[in-house]
Design an enzyme around this catalytic site. Sequence first.
Site, PDB file in Angstrom:
ATOM      1  N   LYS A  39     -23.252 -36.044  62.952  1.00  0.00           N
ATOM      2  CA  LYS A  39     -24.182 -35.719  61.870  1.00  0.00           C
ATOM      3  C   LYS A  39     -23.723 -34.451  61.150  1.00  0.00           C
ATOM      4  O   LYS A  39     -23.529 -33.409  61.776  1.00  0.00           O
ATOM      5  CB  LYS A  39     -25.595 -35.510  62.417  1.00  0.00           C
ATOM      6  CG  LYS A  39     -26.612 -35.282  61.296  1.00  0.00           C
ATOM      7  CD  LYS A  39     -28.016 -35.128  61.815  1.00  0.00           C
ATOM      8  CE  LYS A  39     -28.374 -33.713  62.152  1.00  0.00           C
ATOM      9  NZ  LYS A  39     -28.543 -32.816  60.995  1.00  0.00           N
ATOM     10  N   ASP A  66     -26.744 -35.708  56.531  1.00  0.00           N
ATOM     11  CA  ASP A  66     -28.160 -35.314  56.565  1.00  0.00           C
ATOM     12  C   ASP A  66     -28.423 -34.257  55.498  1.00  0.00           C
ATOM     13  O   ASP A  66     -28.515 -33.075  55.795  1.00  0.00           O
ATOM     14  CB  ASP A  66     -28.448 -34.773  57.983  1.00  0.00           C
ATOM     15  CG  ASP A  66     -29.878 -34.309  58.188  1.00  0.00           C
ATOM     16  OD1 ASP A  66     -30.751 -34.696  57.402  1.00  0.00           O
ATOM     17  OD2 ASP A  66     -30.114 -33.576  59.172  1.00  0.00           O
ATOM     18  N   LYS A  68     -30.972 -34.710  53.118  1.00  0.00           N
ATOM     19  CA  LYS A  68     -32.410 -34.759  52.799  1.00  0.00           C
ATOM     20  C   LYS A  68     -32.685 -34.578  51.312  1.00  0.00           C
ATOM     21  O   LYS A  68     -33.362 -33.628  50.897  1.00  0.00           O
ATOM     22  CB  LYS A  68     -33.159 -33.671  53.580  1.00  0.00           C
ATOM     23  CG  LYS A  68     -33.018 -33.762  55.090  1.00  0.00           C
ATOM     24  CD  LYS A  68     -33.868 -32.718  55.788  1.00  0.00           C
ATOM     25  CE  LYS A  68     -33.810 -32.778  57.284  1.00  0.00           C
ATOM     26  NZ  LYS A  68     -32.518 -32.393  57.870  1.00  0.00           N
ATOM     27  N   ASP A  71     -35.592 -35.059  44.846  1.00  0.00           N
ATOM     28  CA  ASP A  71     -35.441 -34.635  43.453  1.00  0.00           C
ATOM     29  C   ASP A  71     -35.989 -35.765  42.572  1.00  0.00           C
ATOM     30  O   ASP A  71     -36.520 -36.744  43.102  1.00  0.00           O
ATOM     31  CB  ASP A  71     -33.947 -34.347  43.166  1.00  0.00           C
ATOM     32  CG  ASP A  71     -33.743 -33.293  42.086  1.00  0.00           C
ATOM     33  OD1 ASP A  71     -34.479 -33.339  41.067  1.00  0.00           O
ATOM     34  OD2 ASP A  71     -32.860 -32.435  42.244  1.00  0.00           O
ATOM     35  N   ILE A  72     -35.827 -35.654  41.284  1.00  0.00           N
ATOM     36  CA  ILE A  72     -36.317 -36.730  40.416  1.00  0.00           C
ATOM     37  C   ILE A  72     -35.478 -37.983  40.666  1.00  0.00           C
ATOM     38  O   ILE A  72     -34.307 -37.885  41.083  1.00  0.00           O
ATOM     39  CB  ILE A  72     -36.301 -36.321  38.919  1.00  0.00           C
ATOM     40  CG1 ILE A  72     -34.881 -35.938  38.466  1.00  0.00           C
ATOM     41  CG2 ILE A  72     -37.275 -35.160  38.667  1.00  0.00           C
ATOM     42  CD1 ILE A  72     -34.756 -35.751  36.954  1.00  0.00           C
ATOM     43  N   THR A 131     -39.383 -32.334  62.308  1.00  0.00           N
ATOM     44  CA  THR A 131     -39.777 -32.131  63.716  1.00  0.00           C
ATOM     45  C   THR A 131     -40.133 -30.670  64.010  1.00  0.00           C
ATOM     46  O   THR A 131     -40.639 -30.356  65.081  1.00  0.00           O
ATOM     47  CB  THR A 131     -38.661 -32.615  64.667  1.00  0.00           C
ATOM     48  OG1 THR A 131     -37.404 -32.202  64.147  1.00  0.00           O
ATOM     49  CG2 THR A 131     -38.689 -34.113  64.800  1.00  0.00           C
ATOM     50  N   GLY A 222     -28.558 -31.166  68.451  1.00  0.00           N
ATOM     51  CA  GLY A 222     -27.720 -30.091  67.943  1.00  0.00           C
ATOM     52  C   GLY A 222     -27.473 -29.047  69.009  1.00  0.00           C
ATOM     53  O   GLY A 222     -26.622 -29.182  69.884  1.00  0.00           O
ATOM     54  N   ARG A 223     -28.299 -27.978  68.969  1.00  0.00           N
ATOM     55  CA  ARG A 223     -28.076 -26.811  69.816  1.00  0.00           C
ATOM     56  C   ARG A 223     -27.923 -27.075  71.314  1.00  0.00           C
ATOM     57  O   ARG A 223     -27.090 -26.398  71.948  1.00  0.00           O
ATOM     58  CB  ARG A 223     -29.150 -25.754  69.526  1.00  0.00           C
ATOM     59  CG  ARG A 223     -28.912 -25.066  68.173  1.00  0.00           C
ATOM     60  CD  ARG A 223     -30.146 -24.404  67.630  1.00  0.00           C
ATOM     61  NE  ARG A 223     -31.135 -25.390  67.208  1.00  0.00           N
ATOM     62  CZ  ARG A 223     -32.304 -25.080  66.645  1.00  0.00           C
ATOM     63  NH1 ARG A 223     -32.627 -23.822  66.452  1.00  0.00           N
ATOM     64  NH2 ARG A 223     -33.135 -26.032  66.268  1.00  0.00           N
TER      65      ARG A 223
HETATM   66  O1  C5P Z   1     -30.328 -27.972  67.183  1.00  0.00           O
HETATM   67  P1  C5P Z   1     -31.293 -29.105  67.110  1.00  0.00           P
HETATM   68  O2  C5P Z   1     -31.126 -30.130  68.227  1.00  0.00           O
HETATM   69  O3  C5P Z   1     -32.728 -28.679  66.941  1.00  0.00           O
HETATM   70  O4  C5P Z   1     -30.850 -29.862  65.781  1.00  0.00           O
HETATM   71  C1  C5P Z   1     -31.607 -30.863  65.165  1.00  0.00           C
HETATM   72  C2  C5P Z   1     -30.886 -31.338  63.947  1.00  0.00           C
HETATM   73  O5  C5P Z   1     -31.664 -32.372  63.343  1.00  0.00           O
HETATM   74  C3  C5P Z   1     -30.661 -30.290  62.887  1.00  0.00           C
HETATM   75  O6  C5P Z   1     -29.401 -30.571  62.292  1.00  0.00           O
HETATM   76  C4  C5P Z   1     -31.766 -30.526  61.887  1.00  0.00           C
HETATM   77  O7  C5P Z   1     -31.381 -30.196  60.584  1.00  0.00           O
HETATM   78  C5  C5P Z   1     -31.976 -32.024  62.001  1.00  0.00           C
HETATM   79  N1  C5P Z   1     -33.299 -32.527  61.639  1.00  0.00           N
HETATM   80  C6  C5P Z   1     -34.445 -32.107  62.278  1.00  0.00           C
HETATM   81  N2  C5P Z   1     -35.665 -32.625  61.893  1.00  0.00           N
HETATM   82  C7  C5P Z   1     -35.744 -33.534  60.930  1.00  0.00           C
HETATM   83  C8  C5P Z   1     -34.575 -33.979  60.287  1.00  0.00           C
HETATM   84  C9  C5P Z   1     -33.350 -33.452  60.689  1.00  0.00           C
HETATM   85  O8  C5P Z   1     -34.395 -31.301  63.202  1.00  0.00           O
HETATM   86  N3  C5P Z   1     -36.889 -34.073  60.602  1.00  0.00           N
END
Ligand code: C5P
Length: 245
Positions: A39, A66, A68, A71-72, A131, A222-223
């Site tokens: 991603k 990703d 997101k 916009d118009i 989230t 992610g993290r």
């Molecule tokens: O580090 P972590 O596991 O929290 O990363 C979650 C990833 O998912 C990030 O890249 C964040 O931008 C993305 N994301 C999110 N919630 C959403 C859509 C995307 O956390 N609704």
Amino acid sequence: MNTDYKQMAGRLMVALDYPDAAQAAELVQKLEGIPCYMKVGMELFYTAGPDFVRSLKEKGYSVFLDLKMHDIPNTVRGGAHSLTRLGVDMFNVHAAGGLDMMRAAKAGAEAAVAETPGLVMPVIIAVTQLTSTSQVVMNEEIGVGGTVEESVVRYASLAKKAGLHGVVASSLEVEAISAACGRDFKTITPGIRPEGSVTGDQARVLTPGQAIVRGSHYLVVGRPITTAPDPRLAAEQIIEEMIGA
Ligand code: C5P
């Protein structure tokens, strides 16, 4: 590589949230051989751009871009056209942009596919409630009433009406989304935290195993991987937990 492993690894989306291409490439190298989804979000794309996405495609990865979009409709149609030509497998827009905007995203992607031989239609999904958004934030700051689940399901139904293929939501809401939109409607769920890991800014979280049990199609992580002392081990442990669930 057995089938279970390959299938579950393909449902893990690793968020390459890094400030430059070199750091992201280093993680990709550490994960080499794991057939996960990659991603690319705004942090990396705004600096490393289309070239980095192409490098992932050259390595054979499925890529979720990703960005997101919100916009118009005319601008989103153009954005979707450009992202589709880049060859990404999945991209997203905000459901809050409304029906016409989501339809425009699909139209832009379809136009790019029609114009370009060999291009495959990407999966287009809509962000429902982030989230990181809690019920209090949604009600009091964003100004959307009701429960988070009600808002997520309403946005999911709107995304389905627009012809999109799924939504981003928390795995807490997957059951309700599937009940409203059908099991084929894809659920992509961030907010995944293995037992004992730091929640950070995420508000609606579940473990990888819980997310699989609840029926998430794809888990965005992610993290818990990128900041782990051994990211490869962290990813393998998450896949093992997914298989075990
Ligand atoms: O580090 P972590 O596991 O929290 O990363 C979650 C990833 O998912 C990030 O890249 C964040 O931008 C993305 N994301 C999110 N919630 C959403 C859509 C995307 O956390 N609704």
